[in-house]
Structure formats: C-alpha cells, structure tokens
Design a protein around this motif. Structure first.
Motif, mmCIF file in Angstrom:
data_model
loop_
_atom_site.group_PDB
_atom_site.id
_atom_site.type_symbol
_atom_site.label_atom_id
_atom_site.label_comp_id
_atom_site.label_asym_id
_atom_site.label_seq_id
_atom_site.Cartn_x
_atom_site.Cartn_y
_atom_site.Cartn_z
ATOM 1 N N ASP A 13 -21.989 -10.102 -45.263
ATOM 2 C CA ASP A 13 -20.726 -9.401 -44.989
ATOM 3 C C ASP A 13 -19.754 -10.175 -44.105
ATOM 4 N N THR A 14 -20.251 -10.982 -43.175
ATOM 5 C CA THR A 14 -19.370 -11.752 -42.292
ATOM 6 C C THR A 14 -19.775 -13.213 -42.341
ATOM 7 N N GLY A 27 -26.417 -7.862 -27.052
ATOM 8 C CA GLY A 27 -25.794 -6.676 -27.618
ATOM 9 C C GLY A 27 -25.359 -5.689 -26.560
ATOM 10 N N GLN A 28 -26.069 -5.662 -25.447
ATOM 11 C CA GLN A 28 -25.701 -4.832 -24.305
ATOM 12 C C GLN A 28 -25.556 -5.745 -23.095
ATOM 13 N N PRO A 29 -24.507 -5.571 -22.309
ATOM 14 C CA PRO A 29 -24.282 -6.484 -21.187
ATOM 15 C C PRO A 29 -25.450 -6.487 -20.202
ATOM 16 N N ARG A 30 -25.834 -7.675 -19.774
ATOM 17 C CA ARG A 30 -26.805 -7.781 -18.694
ATOM 18 C C ARG A 30 -26.101 -7.451 -17.369
ATOM 19 N N THR A 31 -26.859 -6.894 -16.460
ATOM 20 C CA THR A 31 -26.265 -6.445 -15.205
ATOM 21 C C THR A 31 -26.642 -7.320 -14.015
ATOM 22 N N SER A 32 -27.531 -8.305 -14.234
ATOM 23 C CA SER A 32 -27.905 -9.190 -13.145
ATOM 24 C C SER A 32 -28.427 -10.502 -13.709
ATOM 25 N N PRO A 33 -28.358 -11.579 -12.940
ATOM 26 C CA PRO A 33 -28.897 -12.862 -13.409
ATOM 27 C C PRO A 33 -30.388 -12.809 -13.717
ATOM 28 N N ALA A 34 -31.128 -11.951 -13.000
ATOM 29 C CA ALA A 34 -32.574 -11.907 -13.216
ATOM 30 C C ALA A 34 -32.936 -11.569 -14.648
ATOM 31 N N ALA A 82 -29.755 -15.167 -37.875
ATOM 32 C CA ALA A 82 -30.297 -13.810 -37.937
ATOM 33 C C ALA A 82 -30.535 -13.272 -36.534
ATOM 34 N N ASP A 83 -30.148 -12.015 -36.325
ATOM 35 C CA ASP A 83 -30.224 -11.414 -35.003
ATOM 36 C C ASP A 83 -30.412 -9.916 -35.139
ATOM 37 N N TRP A 84 -29.888 -9.123 -34.177
ATOM 38 C CA TRP A 84 -30.033 -7.678 -34.206
ATOM 39 C C TRP A 84 -29.027 -6.994 -35.130
ATOM 40 N N GLY A 85 -28.075 -7.747 -35.674
ATOM 41 C CA GLY A 85 -27.122 -7.184 -36.616
ATOM 42 C C GLY A 85 -27.655 -7.224 -38.042
ATOM 43 N N LYS A 86 -26.807 -6.835 -38.987
ATOM 44 C CA LYS A 86 -27.183 -6.912 -40.399
ATOM 45 C C LYS A 86 -27.243 -8.383 -40.772
ATOM 46 N N SER A 87 -28.446 -8.907 -40.895
ATOM 47 C CA SER A 87 -28.630 -10.340 -41.107
ATOM 48 C C SER A 87 -29.922 -10.566 -41.879
ATOM 49 N N ASP A 88 -30.126 -11.811 -42.314
ATOM 50 C CA ASP A 88 -31.225 -12.116 -43.221
ATOM 51 C C ASP A 88 -31.835 -13.459 -42.834
ATOM 52 N N PRO A 89 -33.074 -13.479 -42.328
ATOM 53 C CA PRO A 89 -33.692 -14.738 -41.916
ATOM 54 C C PRO A 89 -34.068 -15.659 -43.064
ATOM 55 N N LEU A 90 -33.871 -15.217 -44.302
ATOM 56 C CA LEU A 90 -34.184 -16.053 -45.464
ATOM 57 C C LEU A 90 -32.929 -16.671 -46.079
ATOM 58 N N LYS A 91 -31.803 -16.589 -45.400
ATOM 59 C CA LYS A 91 -30.565 -17.129 -45.961
ATOM 60 C C LYS A 91 -30.590 -18.656 -46.085
ATOM 61 N N THR A 92 -31.372 -19.333 -45.262
ATOM 62 C CA THR A 92 -31.472 -20.781 -45.433
ATOM 63 C C THR A 92 -32.104 -21.105 -46.786
ATOM 64 N N ARG A 93 -33.148 -20.396 -47.128
ATOM 65 C CA ARG A 93 -33.779 -20.602 -48.440
ATOM 66 C C ARG A 93 -32.807 -20.263 -49.564
ATOM 67 N N THR A 138 -36.068 -13.311 -31.156
ATOM 68 C CA THR A 138 -36.297 -12.207 -30.233
ATOM 69 C C THR A 138 -35.936 -10.873 -30.877
ATOM 70 N N SER A 139 -34.968 -10.911 -31.794
ATOM 71 C CA SER A 139 -34.497 -9.699 -32.460
ATOM 72 C C SER A 139 -35.233 -9.409 -33.767
ATOM 73 N N ARG A 140 -36.200 -10.221 -34.120
ATOM 74 C CA ARG A 140 -36.855 -10.091 -35.419
ATOM 75 C C ARG A 140 -38.313 -9.678 -35.257
ATOM 76 N N THR A 141 -38.942 -9.328 -36.371
ATOM 77 C CA THR A 141 -40.323 -8.851 -36.362
ATOM 78 C C THR A 141 -41.282 -9.946 -36.818
ATOM 79 N N THR A 142 -42.568 -9.694 -36.629
ATOM 80 C CA THR A 142 -43.566 -10.633 -37.122
ATOM 81 C C THR A 142 -43.540 -10.717 -38.645
#
Length: 282
Positions: free
Chosen positions: A190-191, A37-44, A216-227, A11-15
C-alpha cells in the motif's frame, strides 16, 4: 535463491515469520533501531530496546538459521523529543558491539532543526567508529528531504559510499544515484514501493549498489517481500546473477564495510539469559 534482508524490524514480528523467511531463502538480515509506534518517555527504554537487538533477537533468529545483525541510533522522529536526546551521549557504548554493522536509522522525519543536529551528530559517530550509516529518507516531502539529507552528508566526515539512502522511490532515485550513496528500496504493501515499480527502477538504473528490503514492522507489511522481488526479477528476464547481486551481494558489500558481518549462523543456544522461545515447553 539466497536473501539478505537489509532492513527489517523483527522485534515486531513472530517466530512464524522467521520460519517463513528461512523457507523463502532468507539467511541473513539487519534490524535497524526505529520508532516503536508509541513515544518513549525516557532514555532507559531505548537502552532496553538496544539490548534486545543485541541479545534476544539474534537468539531468536538463530533458532531458524538466520544470521541477525543490527544498527543502532536515535531515530529521526524521536530526535524531536528533548526527553530522548541523552541517548546521543550513550550511543558510543553500543556502537562498539560486534553485531552492530551501521549507525541507523538516522535522517529526517519532519525536517526540523533538532533532526538536523541529530543527523549531523550521528554521521560523525559513524565516521568516528568506522561504521557505515543507514539513512531514513522522509515519507513526506521526499525530494526536499533527500536533498537536505545529501547536503548534510556532504558536509560530514563520512564518505557517501559509506551511506545507504533508504526508502527511495521514483521521485528520489536519480538524485540519490548522483550522490554516490548506496540505494535502498522498501517493498511495502500500500505504501512505499511494490515489486512492479521496483522492476522498472532496476531496468532504468541497473543493479549496482541497489538494496531491496521489506522494512517489515508493526504496520501492514510483509517479511517475504524480498523474495517477491527476486521472483519478479526472474519473471522479468533478469538473470540469477542479477538477483543474487541485489538480494545478497549488495547488502553484504555495504554492511561489510563495518568489518562485523558474521554470515555463518552458529548452532543456536538453547537459552538466552535463562529464557527460551518455547515459553512453557520443555
């Protein structure tokens, strides 16, 4: 090299990430529901998010030849917000969906009483729905958090061999191994863990029941780290079979407990609910 990323937040990544992941060998993934990353304000807002994990993201992944599955849960951080607790009552209607392969991420963030309740409740839901559980071990006070997590798992109806303890590192791997649970390691700039530290753990503890993910998410991350881990394993003298076990067969075995893995990606649909990834193109 075939790769199954068992924990990545697309959800946090691009095509472009999907395209690069396919080129690197990724053919399947699991996207756990998590804090945005930002608190949700309702169950919906949770329900719209869960619907996207069940619809839009599998559609996006299929455009690039990747089989998408997800896990559904109330995440540990937001389990502390009373506004979010009604989500627990709604989870059963999502846990019966075909592409939901586990309950997760569940576990601890700050190790509060509210998190105790949410963890125990969702472990029971996993047992009730005959699903495994993806457990987030806390980023602070990791060893204390892991011990507390294992205590709750042992008191639950879910057997440890149906639990994946994620975000492990050198301080927690021994206790996690002794628990009988599956072992998850996030390779994250880094973490968390890096490739070299992962190689050391694999040399010490072996490849059985070990899953490696990019988280990998919205932080500093790398979707190729498994490779990157697969390449590092080969450079360190591990065999092709070792790499295949860690990067493919182990995640298939764990999430296969659900009986819902579909690893042959079908031909992608041109549209999802009238929309495409082209956004304005033909």
């Amino acid at each position: 090299m075939r790769i199954f990323d068992p924990h990545i937040h697309m959800t946090s990544r691009t095509t472009d990430d999907y395209q690069a992941m396919y080129a690197a060998g990724v053919r399947a993934l699991v996207e756990p529901s998590f804090w945005l990353g930002q608190p949700r304000t309702s169950p919906a807002s949770f329900y719209d998010y869960f619907d996207a994990l069940l619809g839009w993201e599998p559609y996006r992944a299929a455009q690039y030849g990747i089989a998408h599955h997800c896990t559904i849960a109330l995440n540990p951080k937001e389990a502390n917000d009373p506004r979010c607790l009604p989500v627990l009552d709604e989870l059963p209607r999502y846990l019966v969906k075909d592409s939901v392969v586990a309950v997760g991420e569940i576990g601890y963030d700050s190790m509060t009483p509210a998190e105790d309740t949410a963890l125990a409740t969702q472990l029971q839901l996993a047992a009730d729905h005959e699903l495994p559980a993806l457990v987030h071990t806390p980023h602070r006070d990791k060893l204390a958090g892991l011990r507390r997590t294992i205590d709750v798992i042992q008191e639950s109806a879910l057997p440890p061999e149906h639990v994946l303890l994620d975000h492990l590192n050198e301080t927690t791997v021994k206790h996690a191994t002794d628990s009988g649970c599956w072992l998850g390691f996030s390779i994250y700039p880094d973490t968390k863990m890096d490739e070299d530290r992962m190689i050391t753990i694999l040399r010490t503890y072996g490849t059985e029941k070990v899953l490696v993910n990019s988280a990998a998410d919205w932080g500093k991350s790398d979707p190729l780290k498994t490779r990157a881990v697969g390449d590092a394993m080969l450079a360190a003298g591990f065999s092709d079979d070792d790499v295949d076990q860690v990067l493919w067969r182990n995640p298939v075995a764990f999430y296969g407990i659900s009986g819902r893995l579909h690893l042959d990606t079908p031909a992608p649909d041109p549209l999802h609910e009238g929309n495409s990834i082209l956004r304005g193109g033909e």
